[in-house]
Design a protein around this motif. Structure first.
Motif, PDB file in Angstrom:
ATOM      1  N   ILE A 427       0.805  -1.224   0.000  1.00 45.65           N
ATOM      2  CA  ILE A 427       0.000   0.000   0.000  1.00 45.65           C
ATOM      3  C   ILE A 427       0.838   1.274   0.000  1.00 45.65           C
ATOM      4  CG2 ILE A 427      -1.845  -1.208   1.213  1.00 45.65           C
ATOM      5  CD1 ILE A 427      -1.135   0.281   3.736  1.00 45.65           C
ATOM      6  N   LEU A 428       2.144   1.184   0.332  1.00 48.32           N
ATOM      7  CA  LEU A 428       2.961   2.393   0.323  1.00 48.32           C
ATOM      8  C   LEU A 428       3.139   2.885  -1.107  1.00 48.32           C
ATOM      9  CD1 LEU A 428       5.752   1.534   2.931  1.00 48.32           C
ATOM     10  CD2 LEU A 428       3.820   3.091   3.219  1.00 48.32           C
ATOM     11  N   PRO A 429       2.926   4.187  -1.373  1.00 48.37           N
ATOM     12  CA  PRO A 429       3.098   4.720  -2.727  1.00 48.37           C
ATOM     13  C   PRO A 429       4.553   4.635  -3.172  1.00 48.37           C
ATOM     14  CG  PRO A 429       2.783   6.502  -1.146  1.00 48.37           C
ATOM     15  CD  PRO A 429       2.526   5.227  -0.404  1.00 48.37           C
ATOM     16  N   LEU A 430       4.751   4.455  -4.465  1.00 48.90           N
ATOM     17  CA  LEU A 430       6.089   4.234  -5.003  1.00 48.90           C
ATOM     18  C   LEU A 430       7.049   5.355  -4.642  1.00 48.90           C
ATOM     19  CD1 LEU A 430       8.011   2.593  -6.804  1.00 48.90           C
ATOM     20  CD2 LEU A 430       7.164   3.906  -8.760  1.00 48.90           C
ATOM     21  N   LYS A 431       6.609   6.599  -4.736  1.00 47.54           N
ATOM     22  CA  LYS A 431       7.519   7.729  -4.509  1.00 47.54           C
ATOM     23  C   LYS A 431       7.989   7.798  -3.060  1.00 47.54           C
ATOM     24  CE  LYS A 431       4.872  11.204  -5.652  1.00 47.54           C
ATOM     25  NZ  LYS A 431       4.470  12.618  -5.807  1.00 47.54           N
ATOM     26  N   ALA A 432       7.242   7.177  -2.135  1.00 48.49           N
ATOM     27  CA  ALA A 432       7.628   7.207  -0.723  1.00 48.49           C
ATOM     28  C   ALA A 432       7.938   5.817  -0.187  1.00 48.49           C
ATOM     29  CB  ALA A 432       6.509   7.838   0.111  1.00 48.49           C
ATOM     30  N   GLU A 488      -8.549  -4.235   1.585  1.00 53.20           N
ATOM     31  CA  GLU A 488      -8.304  -5.579   1.046  1.00 53.20           C
ATOM     32  C   GLU A 488      -7.558  -5.440  -0.277  1.00 53.20           C
ATOM     33  OE1 GLU A 488      -7.404  -8.797   0.664  1.00 53.20           O
ATOM     34  OE2 GLU A 488      -9.041  -9.091   2.103  1.00 53.20           O
ATOM     35  N   THR A 489      -6.383  -6.054  -0.360  1.00 51.11           N
ATOM     36  CA  THR A 489      -5.537  -5.916  -1.553  1.00 51.11           C
ATOM     37  C   THR A 489      -5.401  -7.214  -2.331  1.00 51.11           C
ATOM     38  OG1 THR A 489      -3.552  -6.371  -0.229  1.00 51.11           O
ATOM     39  CG2 THR A 489      -4.216  -4.060  -0.464  1.00 51.11           C
ATOM     40  N   LYS A 490      -6.143  -8.237  -1.952  1.00 52.19           N
ATOM     41  CA  LYS A 490      -6.030  -9.529  -2.633  1.00 52.19           C
ATOM     42  C   LYS A 490      -6.333  -9.391  -4.122  1.00 52.19           C
ATOM     43  CE  LYS A 490      -9.402 -12.356  -2.841  1.00 52.19           C
ATOM     44  NZ  LYS A 490     -10.517 -13.297  -2.618  1.00 52.19           N
ATOM     45  N   GLY A 491      -5.440  -9.891  -4.973  1.00 55.61           N
ATOM     46  CA  GLY A 491      -5.661  -9.921  -6.409  1.00 55.61           C
ATOM     47  C   GLY A 491      -5.542  -8.589  -7.104  1.00 55.61           C
ATOM     48  N   ARG A 492      -5.136  -7.543  -6.400  1.00 53.83           N
ATOM     49  CA  ARG A 492      -5.015  -6.212  -7.004  1.00 53.83           C
ATOM     50  C   ARG A 492      -3.550  -5.921  -7.300  1.00 53.83           C
ATOM     51  NH1 ARG A 492      -9.297  -5.633  -9.279  1.00 53.83           N
ATOM     52  NH2 ARG A 492      -9.166  -7.889  -8.983  1.00 53.83           N
ATOM     53  N   ILE A 497      -3.929  -0.504  -6.314  1.00 53.58           N
ATOM     54  CA  ILE A 497      -3.932  -0.108  -4.908  1.00 53.58           C
ATOM     55  C   ILE A 497      -3.610   1.372  -4.773  1.00 53.58           C
ATOM     56  CG2 ILE A 497      -2.832  -0.479  -2.668  1.00 53.58           C
ATOM     57  CD1 ILE A 497      -2.310  -3.395  -3.610  1.00 53.58           C
ATOM     58  N   GLU A 498      -2.631   1.847  -5.552  1.00 54.14           N
ATOM     59  CA  GLU A 498      -2.301   3.271  -5.515  1.00 54.14           C
ATOM     60  C   GLU A 498      -3.464   4.115  -6.028  1.00 54.14           C
ATOM     61  OE1 GLU A 498       1.333   4.136  -7.478  1.00 54.14           O
ATOM     62  OE2 GLU A 498       2.577   3.151  -5.980  1.00 54.14           O
ATOM     63  N   ALA A 499      -4.171   3.621  -7.046  1.00 55.83           N
ATOM     64  CA  ALA A 499      -5.324   4.354  -7.577  1.00 55.83           C
ATOM     65  C   ALA A 499      -6.422   4.468  -6.529  1.00 55.83           C
ATOM     66  CB  ALA A 499      -5.852   3.652  -8.829  1.00 55.83           C
ATOM     67  N   PHE A 500      -6.575   3.443  -5.700  1.00 50.04           N
ATOM     68  CA  PHE A 500      -7.576   3.487  -4.636  1.00 50.04           C
ATOM     69  C   PHE A 500      -7.273   4.610  -3.642  1.00 50.04           C
ATOM     70  CE2 PHE A 500      -8.134   2.172  -0.151  1.00 50.04           C
ATOM     71  CZ  PHE A 500      -9.498   2.359  -0.050  1.00 50.04           C
ATOM     72  N   PHE A 501      -6.005   4.715  -3.204  1.00 52.23           N
ATOM     73  CA  PHE A 501      -5.659   5.765  -2.247  1.00 52.23           C
ATOM     74  C   PHE A 501      -5.672   7.138  -2.904  1.00 52.23           C
ATOM     75  CE2 PHE A 501      -3.830   2.198   0.194  1.00 52.23           C
ATOM     76  CZ  PHE A 501      -4.347   2.501   1.443  1.00 52.23           C
ATOM     77  N   THR A 503      -7.739   8.147  -5.387  1.00 53.73           N
ATOM     78  CA  THR A 503      -9.096   8.588  -5.718  1.00 53.73           C
ATOM     79  C   THR A 503     -10.110   8.307  -4.626  1.00 53.73           C
ATOM     80  OG1 THR A 503      -9.666   6.475  -6.768  1.00 53.73           O
ATOM     81  CG2 THR A 503      -8.595   8.143  -8.145  1.00 53.73           C
ATOM     82  N   GLY A 504      -9.825   7.331  -3.757  1.00 57.59           N
ATOM     83  CA  GLY A 504     -10.793   6.936  -2.747  1.00 57.59           C
ATOM     84  C   GLY A 504     -11.897   6.056  -3.277  1.00 57.59           C
ATOM     85  N   ARG A 505     -11.790   5.622  -4.536  1.00 59.84           N
ATOM     86  CA  ARG A 505     -12.838   4.784  -5.135  1.00 59.84           C
ATOM     87  C   ARG A 505     -12.560   3.320  -4.833  1.00 59.84           C
ATOM     88  NH1 ARG A 505     -12.617   6.210 -11.246  1.00 59.84           N
ATOM     89  NH2 ARG A 505     -14.013   4.399 -11.314  1.00 59.84           N
ATOM     90  N   ARG A 506     -13.457   2.691  -4.091  1.00 60.40           N
ATOM     91  CA  ARG A 506     -13.286   1.288  -3.730  1.00 60.40           C
ATOM     92  C   ARG A 506     -13.439   0.344  -4.909  1.00 60.40           C
ATOM     93  NH1 ARG A 506     -12.584   0.048   1.383  1.00 60.40           N
ATOM     94  NH2 ARG A 506     -12.931   1.654   2.962  1.00 60.40           N
ATOM     95  N   SER A 507     -13.934   0.840  -6.016  1.00 57.21           N
ATOM     96  CA  SER A 507     -14.087  -0.009  -7.195  1.00 57.21           C
ATOM     97  C   SER A 507     -12.739  -0.538  -7.664  1.00 57.21           C
ATOM     98  CB  SER A 507     -14.765   0.766  -8.327  1.00 57.21           C
ATOM     99  OG  SER A 507     -14.009   1.907  -8.679  1.00 57.21           O
ATOM    100  N   PHE A 508     -11.650   0.156  -7.362  1.00 61.87           N
ATOM    101  CA  PHE A 508     -10.321  -0.301  -7.770  1.00 61.87           C
ATOM    102  C   PHE A 508      -9.901  -1.562  -7.000  1.00 61.87           C
ATOM    103  CE2 PHE A 508      -9.946   4.167  -9.120  1.00 61.87           C
ATOM    104  CZ  PHE A 508      -9.443   3.978 -10.404  1.00 61.87           C
ATOM    105  N   LEU A 509     -10.526  -1.807  -5.852  1.00 59.34           N
ATOM    106  CA  LEU A 509     -10.147  -2.948  -5.029  1.00 59.34           C
ATOM    107  C   LEU A 509     -11.168  -4.065  -5.057  1.00 59.34           C
ATOM    108  CD1 LEU A 509      -8.657  -1.147  -1.893  1.00 59.34           C
ATOM    109  CD2 LEU A 509      -7.459  -2.032  -3.881  1.00 59.34           C
ATOM    110  N   ARG A 510     -12.163  -3.954  -5.924  1.00 56.53           N
ATOM    111  CA  ARG A 510     -13.189  -4.981  -6.000  1.00 56.53           C
ATOM    112  C   ARG A 510     -12.818  -6.004  -7.047  1.00 56.53           C
ATOM    113  NH1 ARG A 510     -18.375  -0.865  -5.781  1.00 56.53           N
ATOM    114  NH2 ARG A 510     -18.145  -0.322  -3.585  1.00 56.53           N
TER     115      ARG A 510
END
Length: 510
Positions: A427-432, A488-492, A497-501, A503-510
């Motif tokens: 979940i940590l962003p690449l730049k950090a 939940e990051t299974k299969g993503r 995962i970065e797109a979820f953080f 945008t806040g859209r949970r659709s990226f993790l479904r």
């Protein structure tokens, strides 16, 4: 011919990454995962996690060595009640320093070279332990091996996460914990059986073997494609991904997804950007998970495992109990590795925290209500002094602390042990990622050092049940934290995962 065919494919997939309907993209992702060859990926992961084997070996090195040094004929090497605890706990200070330095090493040298760099202090530390002529050499050797452990514990999860694909990232993410447990068990075996015919110094010599094997293997492994792209080495990154996935796979599409994500994070993180939820939320979640993991009591219980069993007077000998708990821990981590990509991360975290809660609560209540006669002569001794006394079990009820501890270790090893490291790297962003992973390791080992230093004074002042009841409260909080804060990051993919953080859209993790 191959390079001419690849160029239009890359251009096509670059646009398709943005324009494919969600259902079509998901179908292509599944087909792509089924087509991958994982043998080279597994080899690269194995080469890296040899560093965790050495870490687990070094962590429990004092267990068989302290008794030998307490009886050493030379006053310069003999440990007493004041120096022996430092010989064990100073390792965590070295690990904290290693995590702190990795904040720079991960981004300057890269993930692979940071792991390889750890071999230098590790080899030097084992050499000092093997040839020690005084207490300062023993302590410095422990600090250096701890420093190497801090570097590897911050770099290896990130390296494995960045070279893996979603289909096996959970399984490979549990491998560092498996190898650390295996390293501890090997140390126990060597200390119990080989020490009968070999001097204690040879245990340090044996610790050099996995370090050298790790360096030799990593020389032939590629660096992380994401790190290479962040350094502007596009051709090398494409070659790295090709080597990891197989030449006859559609790795170019994954390459474009990674490249697009790296392009959005082309500059280093600044202090002003830390106000962005895209950055501070995953860093805060990762740091709190490392903090809560240590507050659950695992390091204290592992460090003082045999004294705790002596104090509670379990029905078996303490050294056999410790080995049994180690085997349970190894089995539980293996189960987590197999089930993580199927059951998911959050469900295992819930089960793990629940099992640890019940186990610690059982242990605390048992110690509080247990009649003093069950402990015999051990009942009125301190935890530290009980290591020198033989257990005198009088009732089969003394199996309760053994079973409670076994379930605690099993619960920890199937969730809050391996998954906290995996989620940190996911979940940590690449730049950090380089800086933040080092920060999380620093938090983890400073917390571990503080707990191990205060554990004995609290036990002697308030009783052994107090820390266990405190650990139970923490694990209840871990359940709430998992439900409210952990995604939940299974299969993503890491990009999803970065797109979820972002945008806040949970659709990226479904």
């Amino acid at each position: 011919m191959e390079s001419r065919d690849r160029e239009p494919l890359v251009r096509k997939t670059s646009s398709s990454y943005h324009t494919f309907p969600e259902g079509t993209a998901r179908r292509l992702d599944k087909e792509y995962l089924r087509s991958l060859h994982n043998k080279r990926l597994y080899l690269a992961a194995f080469a890296a996690v040899l560093g965790n084997f050495s870490f687990g070996f070094a962590l429990v090195y004092p267990s068989p060595v302290i008794p030998a040094l307490e009886a050493h004929p030379s006053p310069a090497l003999r440990l007493d009640q004041h120096t022996a605890p430092w010989f064990g706990s100073v390792f965590t200070l070295g690990a904290a320093a290693g995590g702190l330095s990795t904040m720079l090493l991960n981004d300057c040298l890269g993930r692979k070279l940071s792991i390889m760099f750890s071999a230098l202090p590790s080899a030097l530390g084992y050499a000092l332990l093997a040839g020690a002529q005084g207490l300062w050499m023993l302590l410095l050797g422990r600090v250096l091996t701890g420093y190497a452990g801090g570097v590897t514990s911050a770099s290896i999860p990130v390296y494995i996460s960045e070279i893996s694909h979603p289909g096996v990232r959970g399984m490979l993410g549990a491998c560092p914990q498996i190898m650390a447990v295996l390293g501890s068990l090997v140390l126990y075996a060597l200390g119990k059986y080989l020490w009968l015919v070999l001097d204690w110094r040879w245990l340090a010599v044996a610790g050099e073997v996995p370090v050298l094997a790790m360096v030799l293997l990593l020389c032939f492994m590629p660096n992380s494609p994401r790190f290479l792209l962040s350094q502007g080495k596009e051709e090398e990154a494409l070659g790295s991904l090709c080597w990891l996935r197989g030449q006859d796979t559609d790795y170019a599409r994954e390459y474009e997804q990674i490249k697009d994500s790296v392009r959005k994070q082309s500059h280093r993180v600044s202090c002003a950007e830390l106000k962005d939820p895209f950055l501070y939320k995953p860093i805060l979640i990762s740091g709190l998970m490392r903090f809560l993991q240590q507050l659950s009591g695992v390091t204290c219980i592992l460090v003082y495992l045999q004294p705790i069993f002596k104090k509670t007077s379990v029905i078996l000998k303490a050294e056999y109990d410790a080995a049994l708990v180690g085997l349970v821990r190894l089995s539980a981590v293996a189960i987590a590795a197999v089930s993580m990509d199927k059951a998911g991360r959050k469900i295992l975290l819930f089960v793990s925290a629940g099992v640890m809660l019940v186990s610690n609560l059982t242990m605390g209540l048992y110690i509080h209500f247990e009649p003093a006669s069950h402990n015999g002569t051990v009942a009125n001794t301190t935890l530290a002094s009980s290591t020198n006394l033989a257990a005198e079990p009088t009732n089969y009820i003394t199996l309760i602390p053994l079973l409670a501890t076994m379930f605690f270790i099993m619960g920890y090893a199937m969730g809050w042990g391996p998954i906290t490291w995996l989620l940190m790297s996911e979940i940590l962003p690449l730049k950090a990622r380089g800086v933040a992973s080092g920060l999380c390791v620093l938090v983890s080992w400073l917390t571990a050092f503080t707990l191990t230093q205060f554990f004995l004074p609290v036990v002697n002042a308030c009783g052994l049940e107090v820390p266990f009841l405190f650990f139970a409260v923490i694990n209840a909080g871990n359940i709430i934290f998992t439900g409210c804060c952990v995604p939940e990051t299974k299969g993503r993919s890491l990009e999803q995962i970065e797109a979820f953080f972002r945008t806040g859209r949970r659709s990226f993790l479904r």
